[in-house]
Design a protein around this motif. Structure first.
Motif, PDB file in Angstrom:
ATOM      1  N   SER B 273       1.064  -1.187  -0.066  1.00 51.04           N
ATOM      2  CA  SER B 273      -0.136   0.043   0.019  1.00 51.04           C
ATOM      3  C   SER B 273       0.924   1.232  -0.013  1.00 51.04           C
ATOM      4  CB  SER B 273      -0.870  -0.078   1.072  1.00 51.04           C
ATOM      5  OG  SER B 273      -0.015   0.104   2.520  1.00 51.04           O
ATOM      6  N   PHE B 274       0.397   2.410  -0.729  1.00 50.30           N
ATOM      7  CA  PHE B 274       1.239   3.446  -0.785  1.00 50.30           C
ATOM      8  C   PHE B 274       0.443   4.802  -0.407  1.00 50.30           C
ATOM      9  CE2 PHE B 274       2.074   0.203  -3.811  1.00 50.30           C
ATOM     10  CZ  PHE B 274       3.420   0.234  -3.772  1.00 50.30           C
ATOM     11  N   ALA B 275       1.271   5.838  -0.006  1.00 47.39           N
ATOM     12  CA  ALA B 275       0.672   6.864   0.651  1.00 47.39           C
ATOM     13  C   ALA B 275       0.257   7.674  -0.475  1.00 47.39           C
ATOM     14  CB  ALA B 275       1.811   7.728   1.262  1.00 47.39           C
ATOM     15  N   LYS B 276       1.212   8.559  -1.135  1.00 46.27           N
ATOM     16  CA  LYS B 276       0.981   9.694  -1.983  1.00 46.27           C
ATOM     17  C   LYS B 276       0.852   9.497  -3.380  1.00 46.27           C
ATOM     18  CE  LYS B 276       4.295  13.368  -2.265  1.00 46.27           C
ATOM     19  NZ  LYS B 276       5.417  12.682  -2.867  1.00 46.27           N
ATOM     20  N   ASP B 277       0.218  10.119  -4.199  1.00 42.96           N
ATOM     21  CA  ASP B 277       0.364  10.258  -5.710  1.00 42.96           C
ATOM     22  C   ASP B 277       1.729  10.961  -5.812  1.00 42.96           C
ATOM     23  OD1 ASP B 277      -1.985   8.812  -5.768  1.00 42.96           O
ATOM     24  OD2 ASP B 277      -3.337  10.609  -6.786  1.00 42.96           O
ATOM     25  N   ILE B 278       2.514  10.568  -6.976  1.00 46.31           N
ATOM     26  CA  ILE B 278       3.557  11.128  -7.530  1.00 46.31           C
ATOM     27  C   ILE B 278       3.445  11.816  -8.790  1.00 46.31           C
ATOM     28  CG2 ILE B 278       4.700   9.039  -8.322  1.00 46.31           C
ATOM     29  CD1 ILE B 278       7.331  10.442  -7.250  1.00 46.31           C
ATOM     30  N   LEU B 279       2.742  11.026  -9.492  1.00 41.56           N
ATOM     31  CA  LEU B 279       2.275  11.321 -11.097  1.00 41.56           C
ATOM     32  C   LEU B 279       0.683  11.336 -11.163  1.00 41.56           C
ATOM     33  CD1 LEU B 279       3.270  11.823 -13.725  1.00 41.56           C
ATOM     34  CD2 LEU B 279       3.032   9.429 -14.455  1.00 41.56           C
ATOM     35  N   LYS B 280       0.335  12.602 -11.736  1.00 44.97           N
ATOM     36  CA  LYS B 280      -0.993  12.669 -12.016  1.00 44.97           C
ATOM     37  C   LYS B 280      -1.128  13.097 -13.518  1.00 44.97           C
ATOM     38  CE  LYS B 280      -5.055  13.784  -9.227  1.00 44.97           C
ATOM     39  NZ  LYS B 280      -5.463  12.512  -9.850  1.00 44.97           N
ATOM     40  N   VAL B 281      -1.739  12.534 -14.164  1.00 39.38           N
ATOM     41  CA  VAL B 281      -1.847  12.677 -15.970  1.00 39.38           C
ATOM     42  C   VAL B 281      -3.503  12.892 -15.736  1.00 39.38           C
ATOM     43  CG1 VAL B 281      -1.786  11.615 -18.028  1.00 39.38           C
ATOM     44  CG2 VAL B 281       0.019  11.230 -16.461  1.00 39.38           C
ATOM     45  N   GLU B 282      -3.843  13.906 -16.547  1.00 38.92           N
ATOM     46  CA  GLU B 282      -5.169  14.368 -16.804  1.00 38.92           C
ATOM     47  C   GLU B 282      -5.343  14.683 -18.460  1.00 38.92           C
ATOM     48  OE1 GLU B 282      -5.823  16.870 -13.622  1.00 38.92           O
ATOM     49  OE2 GLU B 282      -6.739  15.356 -12.672  1.00 38.92           O
ATOM     50  N   HIS B 283      -6.419  13.952 -18.858  1.00 37.30           N
ATOM     51  CA  HIS B 283      -6.512  14.346 -20.368  1.00 37.30           C
ATOM     52  C   HIS B 283      -5.597  14.411 -21.233  1.00 37.30           C
ATOM     53  CE1 HIS B 283     -10.667  14.827 -18.711  1.00 37.30           C
ATOM     54  NE2 HIS B 283     -10.246  15.593 -17.842  1.00 37.30           N
ATOM     55  N   LEU B 284      -4.695  13.422 -21.175  1.00 41.20           N
ATOM     56  CA  LEU B 284      -3.680  13.521 -22.238  1.00 41.20           C
ATOM     57  C   LEU B 284      -3.749  12.913 -23.338  1.00 41.20           C
ATOM     58  CD1 LEU B 284      -0.289  13.602 -22.143  1.00 41.20           C
ATOM     59  CD2 LEU B 284      -0.251  11.229 -21.974  1.00 41.20           C
ATOM     60  N   TRP B 285      -3.356  13.699 -24.472  1.00 39.53           N
ATOM     61  CA  TRP B 285      -3.410  13.079 -25.826  1.00 39.53           C
ATOM     62  C   TRP B 285      -1.990  13.233 -26.539  1.00 39.53           C
ATOM     63  CZ3 TRP B 285      -1.702  16.381 -29.482  1.00 39.53           C
ATOM     64  CH2 TRP B 285      -1.822  17.776 -29.170  1.00 39.53           C
ATOM     65  N   VAL B 286      -1.758  12.302 -27.404  1.00 42.53           N
ATOM     66  CA  VAL B 286      -0.576  12.042 -27.854  1.00 42.53           C
ATOM     67  C   VAL B 286      -0.699  11.784 -29.380  1.00 42.53           C
ATOM     68  CG1 VAL B 286       1.667  11.086 -27.677  1.00 42.53           C
ATOM     69  CG2 VAL B 286       0.655  11.408 -26.092  1.00 42.53           C
ATOM     70  N   ASP B 287      -0.134  12.495 -30.381  1.00 46.57           N
ATOM     71  CA  ASP B 287      -0.072  11.942 -31.760  1.00 46.57           C
ATOM     72  C   ASP B 287       1.046  11.206 -32.142  1.00 46.57           C
ATOM     73  OD1 ASP B 287      -2.134  13.613 -32.364  1.00 46.57           O
ATOM     74  OD2 ASP B 287      -1.279  15.114 -33.160  1.00 46.57           O
ATOM     75  N   ILE B 494       4.596  -8.317 -11.823  1.00 47.34           N
ATOM     76  CA  ILE B 494       5.474  -7.616 -10.787  1.00 47.34           C
ATOM     77  C   ILE B 494       4.597  -6.418 -10.415  1.00 47.34           C
ATOM     78  CG2 ILE B 494       7.475  -8.546 -11.881  1.00 47.34           C
ATOM     79  CD1 ILE B 494       7.757  -5.508 -13.287  1.00 47.34           C
ATOM     80  N   CYS B 495       3.617  -5.959 -11.059  1.00 49.01           N
ATOM     81  CA  CYS B 495       2.805  -4.811 -10.994  1.00 49.01           C
ATOM     82  C   CYS B 495       1.986  -4.797  -9.565  1.00 49.01           C
ATOM     83  CB  CYS B 495       2.019  -4.173 -11.817  1.00 49.01           C
ATOM     84  SG  CYS B 495       2.706  -3.911 -13.579  1.00 49.01           S
ATOM     85  N   ASP B 496       1.673  -3.574  -9.057  1.00 51.53           N
ATOM     86  CA  ASP B 496       0.674  -3.510  -7.875  1.00 51.53           C
ATOM     87  C   ASP B 496      -0.739  -3.141  -8.551  1.00 51.53           C
ATOM     88  OD1 ASP B 496       2.812  -3.448  -5.808  1.00 51.53           O
ATOM     89  OD2 ASP B 496       3.325  -1.933  -7.039  1.00 51.53           O
ATOM     90  N   GLN B 497      -0.706  -2.117  -9.455  1.00 59.29           N
ATOM     91  CA  GLN B 497      -2.065  -1.852 -10.228  1.00 59.29           C
ATOM     92  C   GLN B 497      -1.848  -1.775 -11.666  1.00 59.29           C
ATOM     93  OE1 GLN B 497      -4.970   0.929  -8.607  1.00 59.29           O
ATOM     94  NE2 GLN B 497      -3.035   2.126  -8.386  1.00 59.29           N
ATOM     95  N   ILE B 498      -2.749  -2.212 -12.591  1.00 61.43           N
ATOM     96  CA  ILE B 498      -2.675  -2.201 -14.006  1.00 61.43           C
ATOM     97  C   ILE B 498      -3.652  -1.634 -14.524  1.00 61.43           C
ATOM     98  CG2 ILE B 498      -2.430  -3.778 -15.682  1.00 61.43           C
ATOM     99  CD1 ILE B 498      -1.468  -5.888 -14.162  1.00 61.43           C
ATOM    100  N   ALA B 499      -3.679  -0.572 -15.465  1.00 61.80           N
ATOM    101  CA  ALA B 499      -4.579   0.103 -15.948  1.00 61.80           C
ATOM    102  C   ALA B 499      -4.449  -0.438 -17.506  1.00 61.80           C
ATOM    103  CB  ALA B 499      -4.118   1.756 -16.147  1.00 61.80           C
ATOM    104  N   ILE B 500      -5.842  -0.592 -18.221  1.00 67.03           N
ATOM    105  CA  ILE B 500      -5.843  -1.281 -19.293  1.00 67.03           C
ATOM    106  C   ILE B 500      -6.325  -0.101 -20.443  1.00 67.03           C
ATOM    107  CG2 ILE B 500      -6.859  -3.026 -21.061  1.00 67.03           C
ATOM    108  CD1 ILE B 500      -4.891  -4.176 -19.051  1.00 67.03           C
ATOM    109  N   VAL B 501      -5.512   0.032 -21.405  1.00 67.87           N
ATOM    110  CA  VAL B 501      -5.731   1.181 -22.445  1.00 67.87           C
ATOM    111  C   VAL B 501      -6.425   0.588 -23.713  1.00 67.87           C
ATOM    112  CG1 VAL B 501      -4.727   2.597 -24.001  1.00 67.87           C
ATOM    113  CG2 VAL B 501      -3.823   2.522 -21.838  1.00 67.87           C
ATOM    114  N   ASN B 502      -7.552   1.136 -23.917  1.00 67.66           N
ATOM    115  CA  ASN B 502      -8.180   0.556 -25.141  1.00 67.66           C
ATOM    116  C   ASN B 502      -8.888   1.845 -26.110  1.00 67.66           C
ATOM    117  OD1 ASN B 502      -9.725  -1.120 -26.938  1.00 67.66           O
ATOM    118  ND2 ASN B 502     -11.329  -0.865 -25.680  1.00 67.66           N
ATOM    119  N   GLU B 503      -8.293   1.536 -27.338  1.00 60.03           N
ATOM    120  CA  GLU B 503      -8.726   2.945 -28.237  1.00 60.03           C
ATOM    121  C   GLU B 503      -8.629   4.282 -27.721  1.00 60.03           C
ATOM    122  OE1 GLU B 503     -12.920   1.912 -29.094  1.00 60.03           O
ATOM    123  OE2 GLU B 503     -12.495   0.390 -30.426  1.00 60.03           O
TER     124      GLU B 503
END
Lengths: 125, 536, 368, 348
Positions: B273-287, B494-503
């Motif tokens: 378990s972990f305390a604080k967020d270190i990276l926060k990404v919001e509404h990122l778009w990439v070409d 090896i991960c603690d959490q996994i986000a799945i990206v789709n489209e």
């Protein structure tokens, strides 16, 4: 197979064409002269005036006794018209003759010789 | 030849790249006029299988394949794609092979144009025959009609919507009288729902005309809709063969991703378990070409290993590249309370974010340069280390000695097999190259480390080492790691959490402990909850 | 909607970018003509002469462009072949049309050989064809000198004393082509309002244009277009890419050879050692001035180009003279223009290619 | 043994080997055709010094992946402007040269910067464009030479009283001002332009040092993999521009060196083809289109200039005709051609 045959044919055709062009297009500088000349012992005197016109050359040349001029002609076979005249330039005699230029036949045309038609009126210079 | 013979019969097909096995006795048959659905994760071996079937040169170059396959009962061995074409196998690739400046018709009859005799042929050969444009038109039209779609046969490909390109390609295959087997590699990936519908319809039509089709797709419902037969590949093996009648999306998904846990990578079951967020990404778009990110939001906690998964082309790779400023991007990325300036590689690097690129040879390494350069360069540029003053500090030049030491240290630590720090990187094996990439990142002493496809194209042993190194690094130094990979099990190990990206969007985030099936469905976009926020 | 707006701007800039060169030139000429004080009749005559003289050379550039090999700077090889042919017929003293045709026949196999060589080399330098063919031009110029300046008259027999240098071998710097001077131009004499029109030459050029148009419609032509646009796709479709590329260069070289012969029969004298260099440079410049790009060139481009470019060429010295009182200045100016225009065209091309890449990338995200 | 030779040839590339052997042959032959070896060597040295700097100018751009700098004339023009101006000012001796360089450098920087901006917009097509930028700039300067308001009677056309001459003698200004520093003769035939050598050596050393600095390293990296460099936080375009500026400045200094030793300033079409020998030289020295070292510069210049000096003398006395020009054309362009056709396709 057929293609190569055709191509060979074409090549031959072009070779022939080139030979033809070579002959048809080759230019010669002919010396026309109206000088005294000795051909096998026989002394031939120049005419007073002569007007020589070789078919393919641009314009005729007028020569007095002992005169010499150059005409530029294209191709091998030609026709020569000669008007032989006296001092008053009245035409005495007309001569018309076809001739072919070859490697051996020179390019010097001796009018006196032609006048008293000696066979080798064309000579090497 | 007896009619009972199947059109295509695969027998114990196997293939290994450099002792790295990707296909193991795959066998199935395909009848005339059948549609066979071929499904499996990326790297399950689908494309390799198709390459073999299509006689792609890569197969020969990498030592051929095992087993054999039969077309109409005759064994087939294709030396190159053209042989396959002659045998009546048509392939529609994901990346279009169309001439942009040609019309649909011209493309459809490409290099099979109807021509007329003219006299020059006699000398210059058949290539000087004149084109019969009317007939080209005609053939183009008919081929298109067979697909019952409406495309004007004289529009330029360059001006077509992507869907029409797809159809044009298929039309080309149909136009070949011989074509009896058609391979469609994820044709619907680029299509809109409606276009996809049309495509499926035309596929049925073709099947009805007696053309067999191998249909590769990640949209399982399509597979179930259209196929007569479904083959599921996993780790290069046929794990399941069924018919739509007897199965459903859920089941297929399970077979696709569901490995038996004791395989590949075991994980010690400690939920951290972990305390604080270190990276926060919001509404990122990439070409990023082929990995476009549309709108991604998530946050990573300090000290955790955060996994990002998803099928190829969905945009997971774009995330790291976008944040590192490699491709034009927008949105907001906050690291350690400070805003990361996007589109400027220096900004993240200077904040202590490092990244290991998925494109090792293209971006990750200087192939013609020695190992030492590869490892220290970024550090030298960003932190001005490994420099020594000369002429009484007039200016600084490379400190070869320090560089040598540092390199040696990493070579030992990561067990990089090489003749020495001066060896050129291009001479190393994939695994060791990957280690060099890691060393490069470590040399920066990053607070947060992006690792993209760390195990792509390296053998199992090396995979182990790489993953262990990462885990160890994370535990010893508490470095936060964001690991991006197509290999779900790898992430789960090896991960603690996994986000799945789709489209291009986050399909959902789950703790690594939940079952693979769950993730499988997220990947396939079968669970539509992309809206859910991450980490809350 | 932002995407829409930007795309509109793109289109606008696109239009200017793609037509910039001719526009610039029109402007320049418009300014220069009145200053130069040339009579219309004179200019018309000049333009006609130069159209007849140069069009064929320029046309020879079309096919490699079609095959995606850019501007064929290697055309100078063809020019060299033609010149060798001319030297020979001059030596043999073959006159008029027969001479000219003979020169063409002789130099054809030479041109084919050179073209094939050029093609093979360019296949080894895919993606940098232009700079390679450009250097190849220089290289072959060296070889040409070796042959003509040292080989001719020593190894290869040359009889005519007016051709050979006093030292006994090697061709003089200037070769007099009096024999075939204007033989084609004046074949069918015609003059309207004191303006002589070289009908025969124009007929030849017209015939060639027909050929190009027809050629585009052949299988080979189609293959070339395919190869030109995407080699890999063409390869995958089973088109013999490299061979096709070689053929395109061979054709171009042979045509350049004929072009050079036509060019020189009009001029009537030949600078043995740099006619070909100029031929290449001017032809390319003219084509680009006509609005052609490195990837696309049409027959209209050729004629517009020849006219615009040579208009500038004729006018600028006089314009310079009347403007600053130095003809020399105009001379330099037109040299500057010829090189500058090529530079501009190349830049625009490369620049446009990069823009297109970006546009393609932006398109990826679609409407998100 | 045999293998060693073969592998060596593999590494060096056969054209280089041939050229080296050819040069060797010339030197061996020299005495037999009554050409003094010491003169030849001395001439070679002089030409080596004259051209070295311009060859050195190739290094930064090649290293930064901008290809062969066919646009060298741009730098040369800057140098010419400097030279001409310093003569106009009538400064003589070493100061004269340094004034020339002082004036030339800023001009070169400006030109180079613009040129760099251009090349950054046309990645991939650099070489062809560079060539024509060079050509057109030379042509443009031809106009300038006519109209620029230089007055010095030693430079302008006598009759017109305006417009610079095509060749201007630097005698009485700074002819051989650098060459003659510490210069010495051995016998009547051997002359060693020590100063020029030292100056060239210094520049080489400076370049070598620079390549080891942070920026130099970055530049090299940009050349060998721009993507990697970008990922490492290097501003690729800036590095490329910098390399072009450097190259242009060196070109400017190079031409001044050339002139002071040669004794004349060649204007108008003079600089037109000057890029080609430089390019050829560095390629002969073993550089490729995207990798070059100081060593390549030194070896290349010696080999190339050596051939240029030896061929006229030796070949002429061998077969009473001057073939040097033709040989020059064939060797130099042949070399460039060779390099162009064997480059591996650069990944876009």
């Amino acid at each position: 197979m057929r293609r190569s045959a055709v191509n060979v044919g074409i090549i031959i055709f072009f070779v022939i064409i080139s030979v033809f062009l070579y002959n048809a297009g080759k230019g010669y500088n002919l010396l026309v002269d109206n000088k005294a000349i000795t051909i096998d012992g026989q002394e031939l005197q120049p005419y007073a005036w002569v007007n020589v016109d070789v078919s393919t050359s641009k314009k005729p040349v007028l020569l007095k006794a002992g005169g010499r001029d150059v005409v530029f002609v294209i191709g091998k076979s030609h026709q020569i018209h000669v008007e032989i005249m006296d001092e008053q330039k009245n035409v005495i005699k007309k001569i018309e003759k076809k001739f072919k230029l070859t490697r051996q036949s020179g390019d010097l045309l001796s009018i006196p010789a032609l006048g008293s038609d000696v066979s080798q009126w064309i000579q090497k210079r | 030849m007896a009619l009972s013979e199947p059109l295509l019969k695969m027998e114990k097909i196997g293939k290994a790249y450099f002792g790295n096995r990707v296909l193991k006795d795959v066998s199935f048959t395909l009848e005339k006029g059948q549609i066979l659905g071929l499904v499996g994760e990326n790297g399950a071996g689908k494309s390799t299988l198709m390459n073999i079937l299509f006689g792609m040169s890569v197969i020969q170059e990498t030592g051929g394949y095992e087993g054999k396959f039969f077309i109409n009962g005759e064994e087939a061995q294709f030396k190159n794609p053209l042989d396959a074409l002659d045998a009546g196998i048509g392939m529609v690739h994901q990346e279009f092979s169309l001439i942009p400046g040609f019309t649909a018709a011209e493309n459809i009859v490409l290099n099979r144009e109807p021509t007329q005799y003219n006299v020059l042929v006699e000398s210059f050969g058949d290539r000087l025959r004149t084109l019969n444009t009317d007939e080209m038109e005609l053939r183009g039209k008919t081929a298109i009609e067979k697909l019952n779609v409406v495309i004007d046969s004289d529009t330029l490909v360059s001006e077509m919507p992507v869907g029409h390109k797809q159809f044009t390609e298929i039309a080309r295959e149909i136009d070949k009288e011989k074509t009896q087997l058609l391979v469609l590699d994820e044709p619907t990936a680029v299509l809109t729902e409606s276009e996809a519908e049309i495509l499926l319809a035309s596929m049925r039509k073709l099947a009805a005309m007696g053309i067999a089709i191998i249909f590769i797709s990640h949209r399982l419902h399509e597979i179930i809709d259209v196929c007569d037969k479904i083959v599921v590949l996993r780790d290069g093996q046929v794990v399941h063969e069924t018919t739509p009648a007897q199965t459903n999306v859920m089941e297929i998904a399970t077979h696709m991703v569901g490995r038996n846990i004791e395989s590949a990578f075991a994980r010690e079951e400690t939920v951290r378990s972990f305390a604080k967020d270190i990276l926060k990404v919001e509404h990122l778009w990439v070409d990023m070409p082929g990995e476009t990110v549309r709108d991604v939001s998530f946050s990573v906690k300090e000290g955790e290993i955060f996994g990002i998964g998803g099928l190829a082309g969905q945009g997971k790779l774009g995330i790291a590249n976008g944040i590192m400023g490699m491709y034009p991007s927008g949105g907001s990325v906050v690291f350690d309370g400070k805003e990361v300036v996007l589109n400027d590689p220096r900004s993240p690097l200077s904040m202590g974010i490092a990244s290991v690129s998925e494109d090792r040879r293209g971006v990750g390494l200087l192939l013609e340069e020695p190992i030492s350069w590869n490892i220290i360069f970024t550090t030298l540029q960003m932190q001005s280390r490994f420099l020594k003053p000369v002429f009484g500090g007039l200016f600084k030049i490379r400190d070869e000695e320090a560089i040598r030491e540092a390199t040696q240290k990493y070579i030992e630590a990561l067990e990089i097999k090489c003749t020495g720090e001066h060896q050129r990187v291009q001479e190393l094996s994939g695994g060791n190259q990957q280690k060099v990439c890691l060393a490069k990142a470590f040399a920066l002493h990053p607070k947060l480390l992006f690792v993209s496809e760390p195990t792509r194209g390296i053998d199992v042993g090396a995979k182990r080492v790489v993953l262990d190194t990462l885990r160890e690094y994370n535990q010893k130094r508490g470095t936060t790691i964001v690991m991006i990979s197509s290999e779900l099990e790898e992430l789960r190990s090896i991960c603690d959490q996994i986000a799945i990206v789709n489209e291009g969007r986050i399909g959902g985030t789950r703790p690594a402990t939940c079952p693979s099936t769950e993730f499988g469905l997220l990947m396939l976009g079968e669970i539509k909850n992309g809206v859910e926020k991450v980490g809350v | 909607m932002m995407t829409k707006k930007s795309s509109f701007q793109d289109n606008l800039s696109h239009f200017f970018v793609s037509n910039a060169v001719p526009i610039i030139f029109l402007a320049l000429s418009a300014v220069a003509i009145p200053i130069s004080r040339f009579s219309t009749q004179y200019l018309v005559q000049e333009m006609l002469v130069r159209l007849a003289r140069d069009s064929f050379l320029v046309l020879s550039l079309l096919i490699p462009i079609m095959a995606g090999m850019g501007l064929n700077f290697g055309m100078v090889l063809g020019a060299m072949a033609g010149e060798i042919g001319l030297i020979l017929i001059t030596d043999w003293n073959i006159v008029g049309i027969p001479g000219m045709v003979l020169a063409m026949i002789i130099s054809t196999p030479l041109a084919v050989l050179l073209g094939w060589m050029c093609g093979v080399i360019l296949n080894r330098a895919k993606g940098r064809e232009m700079v390679t063919s450009f250097i190849l031009g220089f290289f072959m110029n060296g070889v040409y000198q070796l042959i003509v300046l040292y080989g001719f008259g020593s190894v290869f027999p040359i009889k005519s004393p007016d051709l050979v240098l006093s030292r006994g071998f090697g061709i003089r710097n200037v070769t007099n082509l009096e024999n075939i001077r204007k033989c084609l131009d004046n074949l069918i004499p015609l003059s309207i309002g004191g303006v002589a029109i070289p009908i025969a030459t124009f007929l030849v050029i017209a015939a060639f244009c027909v050929f190009v148009v027809w050629f585009r419609k052949t299988k080979l032509g189609q293959d070339m277009r395919a190869v030109g646009q995407d080699m890999d796709v063409a390869e995958a479709a089973g088109i013999p890419v490299e061979r096709t590329r070689i053929i395109s260069i061979v054709i171009s070289t042979v045509l350049a050879c004929y072009g050079q012969i036509i060019f020189l029969q009009n001029i009537g004298t030949m600078n043995t050692y740099n006619s070909h260099e100029q031929a290449g440079m001017f032809a390319i410049a003219a084509l680009l001035v006509g609005g052609a790009s490195v990837t696309k060139a049409t027959i209209p481009n050729v004629f517009i180009g020849v006219i615009l470019f040579h208009l500038m060429f004729v006018v600028s010295p006089m314009a310079g003279k009347y403007l600053i009182g130095q003809a020399q200045l105009g001379e330099y100016f037109r040299v500057f223009v010829s090189y500058g225009i090529i530079a501009i065209a190349l830049v625009l091309h490369a620049w446009r290619r990069q823009q297109d890449k970006d546009r393609a990338r932006r398109a990826l995200r679609g409407n998100a | 043994m045999m293998n060693n030779i073969r592998s060596f040839i593999e590494k060096a590339g056969w054209p280089r080997v041939i050229i080296a052997l050819f040069l060797l042959g010339l030197f061996v032959m020299a005495p037999f055709v009554r050409v003094r070896v010491d003169t030849s060597i001395s001439d070679t040295l002089v030409r080596f010094g004259m051209n070295g700097v311009m060859v050195l100018a190739m290094v930064p751009m090649i290293q930064a992946g901008c290809g062969l700098n066919f646009g060298l004339p741009l730098g040369i023009i800057a140098g010419l402007l400097g030279a001409v101006t310093s003569i106009e000012l009538g400064v003589t001796g070493l100061p004269g040269i340094f004034t020339a360089m002082l004036i030339a450098t800023p001009i070169a920087i400006v030109l180079g910067w613009l040129y760099g901006q251009l090349l950054n917009r046309v990645k991939g097509g650099e070489m062809m464009i560079a060539t024509y930028v060079g050509f057109s700039s030379v042509a443009f300067m031809c106009i300038m030479w006519l109209v620029l308001p230089y007055k010095s009677p030693n430079m302008v056309w006598g009759y017109a009283g305006a417009g610079l001459r095509t060749t201007i003698s630097v005698d009485g200004y700074w002819s051989r001002a650098i060459s003659d520093i510490l210069a010495f003769n051995i016998g009547d035939f051997f002359y060693c332009p020590t100063g020029m050598m030292l100056f060239f050596a210094f520049l080489c050393f400076a370049m070598w040092m620079f390549m080891k600095t942070k920026i130099g390293t970055a530049m090299t990296t940009v050349g060998s993999n721009p993507e990697y460099a970008k990922a490492a936080g290097v501003n690729v375009d800036r590095m490329r521009t910098l390399s072009v500026v450097l190259s242009t400045v060196l070109g400017a200094i190079g031409i001044i060196m050339y002139e002071q030793s040669f004794g004349f300033i060649q204007l108008y079409m003079g600089p037109f083809y000057m890029a080609f020998p430089a390019v050829a030289a560095i390629l002969i020295g073993g550089a490729s289109v995207n990798k070059a070292s100081i060593l390549n510069v030194v070896i290349g210049t010696i080999l190339f200039q050596g051939i240029l000096t030896m061929t006229p003398s030796v070949i002429n006395s061998l077969i009473e005709t001057d073939m040097s020009e033709v040989i020059r054309i064939i060797v130099s362009n042949g070399m460039i051609l060779y390099a162009l056709t064997r480059v591996v396709k650069v990944k876009s």
